[in-house]
Design an enzyme around this catalytic site. Sequence first.
Site, short mmCIF file in Angstrom:
data_model
loop_
_atom_site.label_atom_id
_atom_site.label_comp_id
_atom_site.label_asym_id
_atom_site.label_seq_id
_atom_site.Cartn_x
_atom_site.Cartn_y
_atom_site.Cartn_z
N GLY B 38 -0.44 -12.43 -58.87
CA GLY B 38 -0.26 -13.86 -59.08
C GLY B 38 -0.28 -14.29 -60.53
N CYS B 247 19.12 -22.06 -33.06
CA CYS B 247 20.36 -21.72 -33.77
C CYS B 247 21.56 -21.90 -32.83
CB CYS B 247 20.28 -20.29 -34.27
SG CYS B 247 21.83 -19.69 -34.96
N CYS B 250 23.13 -18.07 -32.39
CA CYS B 250 22.43 -16.97 -31.74
C CYS B 250 21.24 -17.44 -30.91
CB CYS B 250 21.98 -15.94 -32.78
SG CYS B 250 20.54 -16.46 -33.73
N CYS B 272 21.05 -20.23 -38.20
CA CYS B 272 20.08 -19.44 -38.95
C CYS B 272 20.49 -19.38 -40.41
CB CYS B 272 20.05 -18.01 -38.45
SG CYS B 272 19.40 -17.81 -36.80
N CYS B 278 21.02 -13.48 -37.84
CA CYS B 278 21.84 -14.18 -36.86
C CYS B 278 22.91 -13.24 -36.30
CB CYS B 278 22.48 -15.39 -37.53
SG CYS B 278 23.11 -16.61 -36.39
#
Lengths: 256, 314
Positions: B38, B247, B250, B272, B278
């Site tokens: 970080g 979606c 899909c 998606c 997808c």
Amino acid sequence: MQPLFEARGISKSYGSIIGCSDVNLTLYPGEVIGIVGESGSGKSTLLNCLSAQIIPDNGEVLFRSPSHGDVNILQLTEANQRYLARTEWAYVHQNPRDGLRMSVSAGGNIGERLMNIGNRHYGNIRDTAEDWMERVELNVGRIDHRPSTFSGGMQQRLQIARNLVTGPRLIFMDEPTGGLDVSVQARLLDLLRSLVQKLSLSVIIVTHDLAVVRMLADKMVVMQRGNVVETGLADQVLDDPQHPYTQLLVSSILRV
Amino acid sequence: MTSINPNSMTDDYNFAYLDEQTKRMIRRGLLKAIAIPGYQVPFASREMPMPYGWGTGGVQVTSACLTPDDTIKVIDQGADDTTNAVSIRQFFEKTALVNTTTDTEAASLIQTRHRIPEHDLSEGQILVYQVPIPEPLRFLEPRERETRKMHALSEYGLMHVKLYEDIAHHGHIATSYAYPVKVEERYVMDPSPIPKFDNPKMANCPALQLFGAGREQRLYAIPPYCNVVSLDFEDYPFTRLKADTICALCAANDSYLDEVIIDDSGTRMYVCSDTHYCEDRQSKGHTGTANSLDDPDNVDRPISNKGGDNAASV
């Protein structure tokens, strides 16, 4: 009673220019000390030394801290200095823009110190902010407004609330009433006086306005060219000034 | 420099465009970044043959990490076929002669802009993020000197002031991307502009996550299996956010959806954002309302939404 705060032999020079030299100062709990003097007399340099914002060339600053015990502020690590500065100390700037975050709402400004010390409950932070808005006589309905929409006097009161929210023991003020018109000044002084009494705050206040000293301060320190020329009880010094410079200062108050 | 396989060099460029000294410099920075999760490590970012904002930081990190045996995938907002993704993929095809793929599982290195793939990442994979602004405190505290000090002393109260402001003005934490996280209980980090839906995927991830900010000249990293926590309030906990629908291609109900406006009357379709996820689902027989073979009427009549705010917490 033991002093809360003690400065010994504080000296600071900028090359050949003397900021302040060999200043001693003792502050007891609940006491207000006024530092007066003309522009360039070293008031602000002294205040910055006392609050460890600049490191003096000589001297020590002792503070009786509830969390750290008796400490020499100047020898603390920067982390501890900053921790003290945002919990047990407060610093009220002359220009509220220096002390506030202008792009953050009033509530956020008050809440910042709480969040800094680990408060993570929105509801509690909000309640405390509202409480402090009331205490400094700000309209609670404006809690989500930015300080830039506030008047100068309101900004100054907001700055005071933001500083007092963590219950500091010691407050430094640099000309808190500077730049405000007279009626607003009076109201702010009234507020400060009642807060100081209610919360038994210890305050070191720098000002060139002797009225502020007479109204707020218990003791006063008169500075000229970096030196302390006279100290004593505020009323005593104002009523019976001994040093020629203090006499000049007191006699130059306008009486209407 | 002699260790590079000459077969992997093109005639025109050193392997993966950057010279070996530069790559070594970046790798040193990356090692430090991995050692201090970080923490933002400064590095001497190079001028790249593409504009700032196109992923120059990510490209340099990718370049420093690539080996001739790697297979890379490049995504932009989850998609493999948008300009940014295609141009960076072609860049490495030309300069490193590495294999490329769109398959999340097959890739050994994935460079991404603004998304984490839906498919779980695995050990040995590297995910490289393109970062526009690495400093999470930037818009709260403009002084870089001060923000560095705040990182050093773990003074992160200001980050909560931003979340406070969100709740005060919007009634909930309205930050929906670049949502700040705390890594290994120490450094607060900007996860780059990924949607906050993706934030939980950073935590305990088996893959190595590297972040490169080219213009700002910073590197940072999340090593595998790190503790990554999204900041929040006790009474306003962190929530993921995605469109409250499935979606249209899909029928996935667990993926992050893009809202696509498909005609002048404002008809929308949700698909998606991760194109490979997808397509993978569609090839396995999942069909949504927009391409259902059972109901040819649906082909030209995608799901429409007139409800306005479709965002919902999941």
